[in-house]
Design an enzyme around this catalytic site. Sequence first.
Site, short mmCIF file in Angstrom:
data_model
loop_
_atom_site.label_atom_id
_atom_site.label_comp_id
_atom_site.label_asym_id
_atom_site.label_seq_id
_atom_site.Cartn_x
_atom_site.Cartn_y
_atom_site.Cartn_z
N GLY A 103 0.86 -1.09 -0.09
CA GLY A 103 0.09 -0.02 -0.10
C GLY A 103 0.81 1.31 0.02
O GLY A 103 0.48 2.41 0.41
N SER B 22 2.07 3.14 -2.57
CA SER B 22 1.94 4.11 -3.43
C SER B 22 0.99 5.24 -3.16
O SER B 22 0.77 6.06 -3.82
CB SER B 22 1.31 3.31 -4.69
OG SER B 22 0.05 2.89 -4.56
N SER B 23 0.44 5.18 -2.07
CA SER B 23 -0.69 6.06 -1.37
C SER B 23 -0.72 6.38 -0.22
O SER B 23 -0.36 5.35 0.63
CB SER B 23 -2.19 5.66 -2.27
OG SER B 23 -3.05 6.59 -1.58
N GLY B 24 -1.23 7.53 0.28
CA GLY B 24 -1.61 7.54 1.75
C GLY B 24 -0.66 7.45 2.73
O GLY B 24 0.66 7.67 2.67
N ARG C 92 -1.07 -2.24 -6.63
CA ARG C 92 -1.47 -3.12 -7.82
C ARG C 92 -1.12 -2.07 -9.25
O ARG C 92 -0.55 -2.51 -10.18
CB ARG C 92 -2.87 -3.28 -7.78
CG ARG C 92 -3.15 -4.45 -6.89
CD ARG C 92 -4.76 -4.65 -6.57
NE ARG C 92 -5.29 -3.14 -6.20
CZ ARG C 92 -6.33 -2.97 -5.60
NH1 ARG C 92 -7.34 -3.87 -5.84
NH2 ARG C 92 -6.79 -1.83 -4.94
N ASP D 223 -1.37 -7.99 -6.92
CA ASP D 223 -2.55 -7.96 -6.26
C ASP D 223 -2.16 -8.80 -4.79
O ASP D 223 -2.42 -10.05 -5.00
CB ASP D 223 -3.86 -8.37 -6.89
CG ASP D 223 -5.31 -8.55 -6.16
OD1 ASP D 223 -6.09 -8.76 -6.65
OD2 ASP D 223 -5.04 -8.13 -4.85
N SER E 290 -4.15 -1.80 11.10
CA SER E 290 -5.60 -1.93 11.50
C SER E 290 -6.32 -0.65 11.34
O SER E 290 -6.17 0.10 10.39
CB SER E 290 -5.54 -2.71 12.86
OG SER E 290 -7.00 -2.99 13.13
N TYR F 95 -16.13 -3.60 7.73
CA TYR F 95 -14.92 -2.74 7.98
C TYR F 95 -14.30 -3.10 9.14
O TYR F 95 -12.98 -3.67 9.31
CB TYR F 95 -14.65 -1.45 7.46
CG TYR F 95 -13.51 -0.62 7.79
CD1 TYR F 95 -13.00 0.03 9.01
CD2 TYR F 95 -12.54 -0.56 6.74
CE1 TYR F 95 -12.01 0.46 9.02
CE2 TYR F 95 -11.21 -0.07 6.97
CZ TYR F 95 -10.90 0.80 8.17
OH TYR F 95 -9.67 1.17 8.35
N LYS G 43 -10.74 -5.19 10.61
CA LYS G 43 -9.91 -4.74 11.48
C LYS G 43 -9.65 -5.20 13.05
O LYS G 43 -8.63 -5.32 13.40
CB LYS G 43 -10.05 -3.17 11.50
CG LYS G 43 -10.09 -2.31 10.18
CD LYS G 43 -8.47 -2.53 9.49
CE LYS G 43 -8.40 -1.72 8.40
NZ LYS G 43 -7.05 -1.70 7.62
#
Length: 357
Positions: A66, A68-70, A91, A120, A199, A213, A217
């Site tokens: 994860g 590539s962002s945020g 991805r 993925d 989480s 969600y 978590k």
Amino acid sequence: MEHNNIMFALITSGVLTLSLVLVTVLKYKFIAKKKCLLGRHVIVTQIIKLYIVYWSIIFSFFQVTGGSSGIGKCIALEAAKIGANVTIVARNENRLRSALEEIKGQCSYNDQKFNYLSVDLAGDYNMVKTTLNNAIDEMGPLCLFINCAGMAICGTLEDISSNDIMKMINTNLISTIQATKAIVNEMKQNGYGSIVITSSLASFCGIYGLSVYSATKFALRGFAEALSMETKNFGIKVTLALPPDTDTPGYANESKDKPLETLLISETANLFTPEEVGRQIFQDTLDGRFFSTVGFEGHMMTIFCAGMAPYTFYLELICQVFCAGILRLITVYYQFTFDKIIKKCKLDREHLKNNKT
Ligand SMILES: NC(=O)C1=CN([C@@H]2O[C@H](COP(=O)(O)OP(=O)(O)OC[C@H]3O[C@@H](n4cnc5c(N)ncnc54)[C@H](OP(=O)(O)O)[C@@H]3O)[C@@H](O)[C@H]2O)C=CC1
Ligand SMILES: CCCCCCCCCCCCCCCC(=O)[C@@H](N)CO
């Protein structure tokens, strides 16, 4: 008398300095053999500890899913700043390429290595394992593995489609389990390293509009605690990251159809920038902490909801032992306010509906 005091002060400071140097040399000599100290309890003075820990990070290999962002991208930026070799995993290749350029811009040494992997993580396990381990063969022993891939689709249970349910389970739970399974053996053989499981505060408190969600978590909390037990005797530290609302592209996306109740309840723990959250997760991981969060509510919840989680230092344990009871009372107040929010939103919706008819 005066002369004796001066002599005593000189001898004391001399002995103290010598013992500090001795401890440092011994620790440095003993620990220097380890390629990476991440999560090691380096029990020397804070300054020397920071020096040795950060020294060990230079050219150590980190993988961030994860990334590539945020939040994941911000953690990758923090790692690049202090000299780590970094691989980001996601991805979408276009987003990976542009994120990697940004991360390279933060590097401190010319020979730091950067890479991205497009896979993925919720897909075929063998593909995930091959992709992650090929990167390790290329970049060197894995020192820090950060699971950050995830997403939220908000809405009451009847409004969440079965497709959305599977998407959240796959992205939040399966991707983290598969990615971690793919690298854990390598780390155990190395005998050191850290694994971050991202989480959410929604793993301490089920939230209206985040039922599925929250379930994913909550599951990651159990996964992190069990993984911590399985890996602690192999020199591996596990950190469970518990961000509150964080102003990322993912947050913007989930907010498009977020029920007002979810927005107002989540706001209780405030909204943070991905830089603040990423920096805190990275720092807590270096310190070998199990819980990592930001904000007053976040820290109160790690004290109140400690359960059987591993504690990192005695002060944390003392707070948990002496404050859990009173915090239980405080949560009753929060539950009362949440109930009020939910009732008011329901009434407003009914009034709006009646006015329309
Ligand atoms: N933002 C928030 O308010 C909060 C976020 N969190 C958690 O923090 C983590 C990061 O969130 P945030 O930064 O907002 O998310 P973003 O949507 O900004 O980034 C998510 C990242 O995960 C990657 N990703 C998603 N699915 C997969 C997959 N199947 N395989 C590989 N990579 C994948 C995305 O890239 P790509 O789509 O290209 O695959 C992207 O790089 C998540 O686990 C989230 O649940 C927790 C609490 C609050
Ligand atoms: C013990 C005393 C303090 C109690 C405070 C209780 C506060 C509860 C607030 C819960 C906030 C949940 C945010 C979830 C963010 C998230 O994961 C979404 N953005 C989805 O990504």
